[in-house]
Design a protein around this motif. Sequence first.
Motif, PDB file in Angstrom:
ATOM      1  N   GLN A   1       0.830  -1.217   0.000  1.00 41.59           N
ATOM      2  CA  GLN A   1       0.000   0.000   0.000  1.00 41.59           C
ATOM      3  C   GLN A   1       0.858   1.257   0.000  1.00 41.59           C
ATOM      4  O   GLN A   1       0.720   2.147  -0.846  1.00 41.59           O
TER       5      GLN A   1
ATOM      6  N   GLN B   1       1.305   3.908  -2.953  1.00 44.00           N
ATOM      7  CA  GLN B   1       0.759   5.271  -2.761  1.00 44.00           C
ATOM      8  C   GLN B   1       1.856   6.324  -2.897  1.00 44.00           C
ATOM      9  O   GLN B   1       1.651   7.361  -3.515  1.00 44.00           O
TER      10      GLN B   1
ATOM     11  N   ASN C   1      -0.419  -7.568   7.343  1.00 45.43           N
ATOM     12  CA  ASN C   1       0.619  -6.908   8.135  1.00 45.43           C
ATOM     13  C   ASN C   1       1.646  -7.873   8.714  1.00 45.43           C
ATOM     14  O   ASN C   1       2.142  -7.672   9.823  1.00 45.43           O
TER      15      ASN C   1
ATOM     16  N   THR D   1       3.320  -6.637   2.892  1.00 47.06           N
ATOM     17  CA  THR D   1       3.711  -6.774   1.481  1.00 47.06           C
ATOM     18  C   THR D   1       4.989  -5.973   1.174  1.00 47.06           C
ATOM     19  O   THR D   1       5.978  -6.534   0.684  1.00 47.06           O
ATOM     20  N   GLY D   2       4.965  -4.681   1.464  1.00 47.90           N
ATOM     21  CA  GLY D   2       6.158  -3.852   1.185  1.00 47.90           C
ATOM     22  C   GLY D   2       7.368  -4.384   1.930  1.00 47.90           C
ATOM     23  O   GLY D   2       8.492  -4.352   1.418  1.00 47.90           O
TER      24      GLY D   2
ATOM     25  N   ASN E   1       2.968  11.804   1.386  1.00 47.26           N
ATOM     26  CA  ASN E   1       3.563  11.138   0.224  1.00 47.26           C
ATOM     27  C   ASN E   1       4.059  12.144  -0.812  1.00 47.26           C
ATOM     28  O   ASN E   1       5.045  11.895  -1.494  1.00 47.26           O
TER      29      ASN E   1
HETATM   30  P1  GTP Z   1      -0.159  -5.545   3.922  1.00 44.21           P
HETATM   31  O1  GTP Z   1      -1.170  -4.456   4.163  1.00 44.21           O
HETATM   32  O2  GTP Z   1       0.114  -6.359   5.125  1.00 44.21           O
HETATM   33  O3  GTP Z   1      -0.432  -6.363   2.714  1.00 44.21           O
HETATM   34  O4  GTP Z   1       1.253  -4.820   3.654  1.00 44.21           O
HETATM   35  P2  GTP Z   1       1.583  -3.401   3.022  1.00 44.21           P
HETATM   36  O5  GTP Z   1       3.015  -3.382   2.680  1.00 44.21           O
HETATM   37  O6  GTP Z   1       0.585  -3.086   1.946  1.00 44.21           O
HETATM   38  O7  GTP Z   1       1.348  -2.444   4.255  1.00 44.21           O
HETATM   39  P3  GTP Z   1       1.488  -0.885   4.318  1.00 44.21           P
HETATM   40  O8  GTP Z   1       2.220  -0.376   3.119  1.00 44.21           O
HETATM   41  O9  GTP Z   1       0.131  -0.332   4.608  1.00 44.21           O
HETATM   42  O10 GTP Z   1       2.458  -0.715   5.564  1.00 44.21           O
HETATM   43  C1  GTP Z   1       2.037  -0.335   6.835  1.00 44.21           C
HETATM   44  C2  GTP Z   1       2.860   0.829   7.341  1.00 44.21           C
HETATM   45  O11 GTP Z   1       3.006   1.779   6.293  1.00 44.21           O
HETATM   46  C3  GTP Z   1       2.226   1.580   8.484  1.00 44.21           C
HETATM   47  O12 GTP Z   1       3.281   2.039   9.308  1.00 44.21           O
HETATM   48  C4  GTP Z   1       1.517   2.757   7.815  1.00 44.21           C
HETATM   49  O13 GTP Z   1       1.395   3.841   8.672  1.00 44.21           O
HETATM   50  C5  GTP Z   1       2.446   3.052   6.662  1.00 44.21           C
HETATM   51  N1  GTP Z   1       1.751   3.525   5.474  1.00 44.21           N
HETATM   52  C6  GTP Z   1       0.720   2.915   4.821  1.00 44.21           C
HETATM   53  N2  GTP Z   1       0.369   3.627   3.729  1.00 44.21           N
HETATM   54  C7  GTP Z   1       1.181   4.701   3.689  1.00 44.21           C
HETATM   55  C8  GTP Z   1       1.329   5.786   2.801  1.00 44.21           C
HETATM   56  O14 GTP Z   1       0.637   5.932   1.796  1.00 44.21           O
HETATM   57  N3  GTP Z   1       2.306   6.708   3.098  1.00 44.21           N
HETATM   58  C9  GTP Z   1       3.114   6.612   4.190  1.00 44.21           C
HETATM   59  N4  GTP Z   1       4.009   7.577   4.379  1.00 44.21           N
HETATM   60  N5  GTP Z   1       2.995   5.598   5.052  1.00 44.21           N
HETATM   61  C10 GTP Z   1       2.059   4.643   4.803  1.00 44.21           C
END
Ligand code: GTP
Length: 467
Positions: free
Chosen positions: A12, A16, A119, A162-163, A251
């Motif tokens: 995510q 984003q 997560n 994921t990330g 972002n």
């Molecule tokens: P899953 O949801 O488990 O599939 O993994 P993911 O990698 O998609 O998770 P995500 O990227 O949401 O990672 C979670 C962390 O990233 C948390 O600390 C959030 O606060 C942060 N986060 C999520 N989206 C964003 C974003 O668009 N910008 C920023 N700066 N932080 C983000």
Amino acid sequence: MPGETITLQAGQCGNQVGLQYWNQLSSEHGIQSDGTPLSYPQDDSLRFQQQGAEESPTFNQNRGDRPELFFTVSDSNKYTPRSILIDMEPSVISKCTNQLSMFNPRNVHLSDNGSGAANNWQNGHSYGVEHQEDLLNLIDREMDKCDNLSNFQLIHSVAGGTGSGVGSLLLELLNDRFGNKKLINTFSIFPSNEKTSDVVVQPYNTVLTLKRLIDFSDSTFMFHNDAVNSIENLLLRNSTSQSDEIFESTNKLISYVSSTISNPLRFPGYMYSSTESILSTLIPTPNLKFLTTSIAPFNNSLTEYDMILELLNDKYKMNRVGSQTSYISVLNYLVGTNLDQQEIRKGIIKSQQRVEFVPWTSNSIQVVHGKKSPFLKSASKLGGIQISNNTSIIPVFSKILKQYDLLAKREAYINSYTESNDRQERLRVMDLFNECRESIANVIDEYKSCQLDNYLDDEILLEDEVM
Ligand code: GTP
């Protein structure tokens, strides 16, 4: 001659931030959301040619910039980001491709079940292992479109599933395949400590990901969500409480800084025209590679001198930096036209007096003269960012280890990472976790020892010992 960059955006956060990153790059190069270019302002291409920058086979003489390092250009003159979008659930990637139809739909990898990695680093990593063929095929296909690939860059959060998990696997795959032959840089987003996290296992995910960054990245630009949020409040006066909107402006700031880093490659001049030259200025030894960025306020009344001093201000740093910080290297980017050299010199001298450098370095503050995009006529006349390598990594990593230790000492939630619940398996996983912990502790030690006079002597001594 600088080579191309391939971007991998995962999860995510990665996608984003990636969306804003490509918004920023395409507006700087006058590329519309569907990939169609606006015509390049002619006065600017003349200025570029007079400066005598080298030519490449793909370089378009009618333009003064080099978007082709980051975009492919089709025969019908449409630009497509050299980017691969990976996620385990579809909503964010749909948002990206809806907003920017220039993304290549064949460069999207989505999980079939679409439910995300919950997560959990382990879920993301196992998923990546299962789908590595597909991921490598995407990378190979994108590489085939490059003349002279220079580096990969990964945009991701270290804290989700994921990330962090797929992102870690990507780093392992790239390292396996290319070793030292291609640079691997990351824009890594670290979670907020201030906002109580709804994800209790974030410290595990962070520690597991950091281990891969330590082992496999050539440089990691660290963005701490708390630090970026407070800059956002200062610069954009944005105190909205809706999380999506907060991320959008967070972002944008991260993307502005990440894209400015490559300004001298995309708008070439005499110096810092390759990623290698930028990184070699900043990273003296391979273990000191965790970089901090700052952004100067958008304010038309700031001179070059003011801006260089503002960039030193801890409140504009995108990682958490405290007053005890020592600097290993500092690279300021000033982006504008007709920069005032005298103001720059004054600013450098003043800031050299203010910065505390580690004892073995030359106390020099470098400046990149970035070019303002001719497509952004309405933006501030002068923009600035700074990249530095500094010891703020010590408290940042120590805090991560402290949070990890709180969970690990009770083996809390460890069964989300084990294959079974028996004692042996728990011990096996705790051993793996603790190996990662140890790597991070070693980086902390490295940043501590680089504050000593004889830091480089030690390095030389060790090399002698080996021989
Ligand atoms: P899953 O949801 O488990 O599939 O993994 P993911 O990698 O998609 O998770 P995500 O990227 O949401 O990672 C979670 C962390 O990233 C948390 O600390 C959030 O606060 C942060 N986060 C999520 N989206 C964003 C974003 O668009 N910008 C920023 N700066 N932080 C983000």
